[in-house]
Design a protein around this motif. Structure first.
Motif, PDB file in Angstrom:
ATOM      1  N   GLY A 180     -24.252  -9.911 -85.497  1.00 12.71           N
ATOM      2  CA  GLY A 180     -25.502  -9.477 -86.333  1.00 12.71           C
ATOM      3  C   GLY A 180     -26.436  -8.940 -86.397  1.00 12.71           C
ATOM      4  N   ALA A 181     -27.478  -9.716 -84.689  1.00 11.48           N
ATOM      5  CA  ALA A 181     -28.481  -9.425 -84.600  1.00 11.48           C
ATOM      6  C   ALA A 181     -27.972  -8.220 -84.042  1.00 11.48           C
ATOM      7  CB  ALA A 181     -29.905  -9.587 -84.441  1.00 11.48           C
ATOM      8  N   TRP A 182     -27.051  -8.180 -82.870  1.00  7.81           N
ATOM      9  CA  TRP A 182     -27.083  -6.549 -81.914  1.00  7.81           C
ATOM     10  C   TRP A 182     -26.193  -6.004 -82.673  1.00  7.81           C
ATOM     11  CZ3 TRP A 182     -21.823  -4.763 -81.330  1.00  7.81           C
ATOM     12  CH2 TRP A 182     -21.961  -3.670 -79.998  1.00  7.81           C
ATOM     13  N   LEU A 183     -24.748  -5.977 -83.337  1.00  5.48           N
ATOM     14  CA  LEU A 183     -24.710  -4.944 -84.790  1.00  5.48           C
ATOM     15  C   LEU A 183     -25.856  -4.478 -85.543  1.00  5.48           C
ATOM     16  CD1 LEU A 183     -21.818  -3.756 -85.931  1.00  5.48           C
ATOM     17  CD2 LEU A 183     -21.691  -5.715 -87.420  1.00  5.48           C
ATOM     18  N   LEU A 184     -26.817  -5.106 -86.260  1.00  4.77           N
ATOM     19  CA  LEU A 184     -27.577  -4.474 -86.947  1.00  4.77           C
ATOM     20  C   LEU A 184     -28.524  -3.813 -85.639  1.00  4.77           C
ATOM     21  CD1 LEU A 184     -28.114  -7.071 -89.386  1.00  4.77           C
ATOM     22  CD2 LEU A 184     -27.081  -5.283 -89.877  1.00  4.77           C
ATOM     23  N   ASP A 185     -28.977  -3.947 -84.920  1.00  8.11           N
ATOM     24  CA  ASP A 185     -29.277  -2.880 -83.702  1.00  8.11           C
ATOM     25  C   ASP A 185     -28.576  -1.373 -83.947  1.00  8.11           C
ATOM     26  OD1 ASP A 185     -31.304  -5.026 -84.349  1.00  8.11           O
ATOM     27  OD2 ASP A 185     -31.334  -5.611 -82.066  1.00  8.11           O
ATOM     28  N   LEU A 186     -27.362  -1.839 -83.520  1.00  7.28           N
ATOM     29  CA  LEU A 186     -26.250  -1.096 -83.171  1.00  7.28           C
ATOM     30  C   LEU A 186     -26.855  -0.151 -84.005  1.00  7.28           C
ATOM     31  CD1 LEU A 186     -24.954   0.452 -80.606  1.00  7.28           C
ATOM     32  CD2 LEU A 186     -23.010  -0.512 -82.079  1.00  7.28           C
ATOM     33  N   LEU A 187     -26.395  -0.567 -85.096  1.00  2.00           N
ATOM     34  CA  LEU A 187     -25.835   0.869 -86.877  1.00  2.00           C
ATOM     35  C   LEU A 187     -27.572   1.281 -86.880  1.00  2.00           C
ATOM     36  CD1 LEU A 187     -24.151  -1.404 -89.119  1.00  2.00           C
ATOM     37  CD2 LEU A 187     -23.265   0.572 -87.838  1.00  2.00           C
TER      38      LEU A 187
END
Length: 369
Positions: free
Chosen positions: A105-112
């Motif tokens: 989840g942290a990786w996905l939000l950073d990517l977004l």
């Protein structure tokens, strides 16, 4: 400042706004005392870890601040109602905290967060297309249709709307009054409109590339009638009788071929599937050398499945539209149009036998001597 630092700064600012929203029931001076220095402290922590920082749940963090300051638990805001955008920010902050509780989840939000500029551009294109396409300034105009001024204006219009959208994303060019919510409304409209614009825009761009304005329109090969392909031809004589095996040519002697240049590449001598159930396909006649002849009508039919299976199958006679063509009393004598003058009928010259005989002179009597 690299992309990681920018992403961390965006997260910290959103986290601080969400914490402030959780403390909205307190007086403004108490809120300022509690969150003073929060952004700076979190920024320093992120810098110490190369931009990596776990922010957690803003609601839980706000409760910790209340408890440390000896303040009561969150209650209703006295004298006013929490603005909807603050409630939305608090909800988003809590949701982000739950998502960041997992590594993925942290990786996905950073990517977004890193991809936010892409969304700013797409939002601008969607808003520009929503205005330009109904006005006739679509993708075909961009590649040159409509002339030089229209093309330049369309490019400038799209670029201007995209620039405004990018500046909105950067927090610029936004008024401080109620009009600041225009960005939120525009984003919602763009999300709804963007999927509807993808298909026509891609189709328009593809056609514009295939048929550029300086190349002219190139119709598909084969015989067309009002833009529709013809599946077969049936020839009748002037009395309405069906003619089998009629060979059709143009005035230049070119065979009338339903498939045009495509007939040279048809596999197994097979043409279009023309019937409604998709079972039969037209096939050509064959000359003495076995070569296909595509201008002898009506073209016979064969089973599509038989041809695909390697079997020639039996010939199927196509059903003509009429057993006998409608009687139109065809004649080769031209019918004079109203108001026209018929040519004068020539008067026949008299024949020699019809001439009036000239009188024979009577000899005068000879006087007696």
């Amino acid at each position: 400042m690299n992309e990681t630092t920018l992403a961390a700064a965006e997260r910290i600012r959103a986290f601080a706004d969400a914490v402030r929203a959780q403390l909205a029931d307190l007086p403004d001076e108490d809120v300022d005392d509690l969150v003073e220095g929060l952004v700076g402290d979190l920024t320093d922590q992120a810098a110490d870890h190369d931009g990596a920082i776990e922010l957690g749940d803003p609601a839980a963090y706000a409760e910790e601040l209340r408890s440390a300051a000896g303040l009561p638990e969150r209650g209703p805001v006295m004298g006013t109602k929490t603005p909807w955008h603050e409630r939305l920010a608090a909800t988003a902050g809590r949701a982000a905290g739950r998502i960041r509780s997992s590594t993925f989840g942290a990786w996905l939000l950073d990517l977004l967060i890193v991809l936010r500029p892409v969304w700013w551009v797409l939002r601008g294109l969607a808003l520009a297309g929503l205005i330009a396409i109904p006005a006739g300034l679509g993708p075909r105009t961009i590649v040159g249709y409509g002339g030089f001024p229209a093309q330049v204006f369309t490019w400038a219009f799209f670029a201007a709307i995209v620039l405004v959208s990018v500046q909105w994303g950067r927090g610029r060019w936004l008024p401080k009054n109620a009009l600041r919510h225009v960005r939120t409304v525009a984003s919602i409209v763009a999300v709804l409109v963007l999927p509807l614009l993808v298909s026509p825009v891609m189709f328009g761009m593809w056609n514009a590339i295939l048929y550029p304005p300086n190349a002219g329109y190139r119709p598909p090969p084969g015989l067309l009638l009002d833009g529709n392909r013809i599946g077969n031809l049936f020839v009748y004589d002037k009395d309405g009788n069906l003619i089998e095996g009629a060979q059709l040519y143009t005035n230049r002697g070119t065979p009338v071929n339903l498939f045009g240049e495509e007939s040279e590449n048809l596999d197994n001598g097979m043409g279009w599937i023309i019937d409604d159930d998709g079972q039969n396909t037209v096939v050509p006649m064959r000359d003495a050398q076995g070569r296909p002849v595509w201008n002898v009508y009506p073209l016979p039919l064969r089973s599509y499945k038989d041809i695909q299976g390697g079997s020639r199958g039996s010939v199927i006679t196509p059903q003509p539209p009429f057993l006998r063509a409608p009687d139109r009393a065809l004649t080769t004598t031209p019918t004079p149009s109203p108001g026209s003058t018929m040519p004068p009928t020539p008067t026949p010259s008299p024949r020699p036998s019809d001439a009036v005989p000239s009188p024979t002179p009577t000899p005068s009597p000879t006087p007696a001597g």
